[in-house]
Design a protein around this motif. Structure first.
Motif, PDB file in Angstrom:
ATOM      1  N   SER A 177      37.153 -42.374 -15.633  1.00 46.06           N
ATOM      2  CA  SER A 177      36.607 -41.773 -16.953  1.00 46.06           C
ATOM      3  C   SER A 177      36.532 -42.928 -18.028  1.00 46.06           C
ATOM      4  O   SER A 177      36.993 -44.167 -17.962  1.00 46.06           O
ATOM      5  CB  SER A 177      37.958 -41.223 -17.636  1.00 46.06           C
ATOM      6  OG  SER A 177      38.269 -40.108 -16.715  1.00 46.06           O
ATOM      7  N   SER A 192      37.594 -39.235 -26.814  1.00 48.15           N
ATOM      8  CA  SER A 192      37.293 -38.513 -25.564  1.00 48.15           C
ATOM      9  C   SER A 192      37.340 -39.362 -24.275  1.00 48.15           C
ATOM     10  O   SER A 192      36.723 -40.470 -24.331  1.00 48.15           O
ATOM     11  CB  SER A 192      36.176 -37.426 -25.540  1.00 48.15           C
ATOM     12  OG  SER A 192      36.276 -36.496 -24.263  1.00 48.15           O
ATOM     13  N   CYS A 233      36.155 -44.071 -22.164  1.00 45.59           N
ATOM     14  CA  CYS A 233      36.476 -43.958 -23.597  1.00 45.59           C
ATOM     15  C   CYS A 233      35.015 -43.671 -24.414  1.00 45.59           C
ATOM     16  O   CYS A 233      34.325 -44.791 -24.304  1.00 45.59           O
ATOM     17  CB  CYS A 233      37.295 -45.191 -23.987  1.00 45.59           C
ATOM     18  SG  CYS A 233      37.834 -45.020 -25.490  1.00 45.59           S
ATOM     19  N   MET A 251      41.071 -35.769 -24.870  1.00 42.65           N
ATOM     20  CA  MET A 251      40.459 -35.635 -26.263  1.00 42.65           C
ATOM     21  C   MET A 251      41.525 -35.597 -27.351  1.00 42.65           C
ATOM     22  O   MET A 251      42.267 -34.575 -27.235  1.00 42.65           O
ATOM     23  CB  MET A 251      39.696 -34.424 -26.156  1.00 42.65           C
ATOM     24  CG  MET A 251      38.814 -34.142 -27.429  1.00 42.65           C
ATOM     25  SD  MET A 251      37.479 -32.858 -27.396  1.00 42.65           S
ATOM     26  CE  MET A 251      36.406 -33.310 -26.597  1.00 42.65           C
ATOM     27  N   LEU A 271      28.145 -38.578 -27.845  1.00 37.57           N
ATOM     28  CA  LEU A 271      29.215 -39.595 -27.285  1.00 37.57           C
ATOM     29  C   LEU A 271      28.759 -40.938 -27.242  1.00 37.57           C
ATOM     30  O   LEU A 271      27.660 -41.138 -26.924  1.00 37.57           O
ATOM     31  CB  LEU A 271      29.498 -39.103 -25.725  1.00 37.57           C
ATOM     32  CG  LEU A 271      30.089 -37.548 -25.508  1.00 37.57           C
ATOM     33  CD1 LEU A 271      30.234 -37.596 -24.147  1.00 37.57           C
ATOM     34  CD2 LEU A 271      31.525 -37.750 -26.174  1.00 37.57           C
ATOM     35  N   PRO A 284      35.371 -38.633 -21.095  1.00 35.49           N
ATOM     36  CA  PRO A 284      34.717 -38.043 -20.113  1.00 35.49           C
ATOM     37  C   PRO A 284      34.634 -38.411 -18.502  1.00 35.49           C
ATOM     38  O   PRO A 284      34.624 -39.746 -18.541  1.00 35.49           O
ATOM     39  CB  PRO A 284      33.127 -37.684 -20.690  1.00 35.49           C
ATOM     40  CG  PRO A 284      33.230 -38.863 -21.640  1.00 35.49           C
ATOM     41  CD  PRO A 284      34.238 -39.115 -22.075  1.00 35.49           C
ATOM     42  N   LYS A 323      37.782 -39.520 -33.482  1.00 35.40           N
ATOM     43  CA  LYS A 323      37.865 -38.535 -32.314  1.00 35.40           C
ATOM     44  C   LYS A 323      37.385 -39.286 -30.994  1.00 35.40           C
ATOM     45  O   LYS A 323      36.300 -39.794 -31.030  1.00 35.40           O
ATOM     46  CB  LYS A 323      36.789 -37.313 -32.663  1.00 35.40           C
ATOM     47  CG  LYS A 323      37.306 -36.247 -31.567  1.00 35.40           C
ATOM     48  CD  LYS A 323      36.527 -34.950 -31.974  1.00 35.40           C
ATOM     49  CE  LYS A 323      36.912 -34.058 -30.999  1.00 35.40           C
ATOM     50  NZ  LYS A 323      36.080 -32.400 -31.333  1.00 35.40           N
ATOM     51  N   VAL A 327      33.645 -39.465 -30.096  1.00 35.48           N
ATOM     52  CA  VAL A 327      32.932 -38.121 -30.371  1.00 35.48           C
ATOM     53  C   VAL A 327      32.501 -38.161 -31.731  1.00 35.48           C
ATOM     54  O   VAL A 327      33.311 -37.864 -32.743  1.00 35.48           O
ATOM     55  CB  VAL A 327      33.708 -36.934 -30.008  1.00 35.48           C
ATOM     56  CG1 VAL A 327      33.052 -35.650 -29.952  1.00 35.48           C
ATOM     57  CG2 VAL A 327      34.339 -37.318 -28.474  1.00 35.48           C
TER      58      VAL A 327
END
Length: 138
Positions: A111, A57, A113, A48, A121, A59, A55, A116
């Motif tokens: 994960s 992250s 990309c 993150m 998301l 996940p 921004k 955020v």
């Protein structure tokens, strides 16, 4: 994709073990996440962060782990992390846990990309400059 292997270690704490005195299987998922974060940190990035004005992250969308041998309290595991695949929007890591050269567990984490924005998301393509950091051989 074959990437350089990043190594870190994990000492097994008493709280990581179950009533049988071995690492509870669920803890390997925490260990994989910690190793992924250390791998990214070694390349100057994070799961993150602010990147090129937005921004971003990463996940996790998938995780699996195969358990080969038990690990016990105070064992020190070598954790090898490499990138198995980088897609347009996702990264898949391969992780191997070993003790004194003996394979203990093998896992994989994927994960995606994401941008955020407030509490939402949105998956995005991995920016080229970020991809270069992920693909770095240094």
């Amino acid at each position: 994709m074959s990437s350089p292997v990043f190594h870190t270690t994990r000492r097994i704490e008493f709280a990581d073990t179950d009533m049988a005195g071995i690492v509870h299987f669920a803890n390997f998922f925490r260990f994989m996440e910690i190793a992924e974060v250390e791998f990214l940190r070694s390349r100057g990035i994070s799961v993150m962060m602010a990147w090129e004005g937005q921004k971003i992250s990463f996940p996790r969308v998938s995780a699996s782990c195969d358990f080969i041998k038990p690990a016990h309290f105070e064992d020190v595991l070598d954790v090898a992390v490499s990138i198995n695949r980088i897609g347009r929007k996702s990264v898949t890591y391969a992780l191997e846990f070993s003790k004194e050269g003996q394979l203990v567990a093998r896992g994989q984490v994927s994960s995606v990309c994401c941008r955020v924005d407030s509490r939402t998301l949105e998956s995005i393509e991995i920016p080229p400059s970020l991809r270069a950091k992920l693909e770095s051989t240094e």
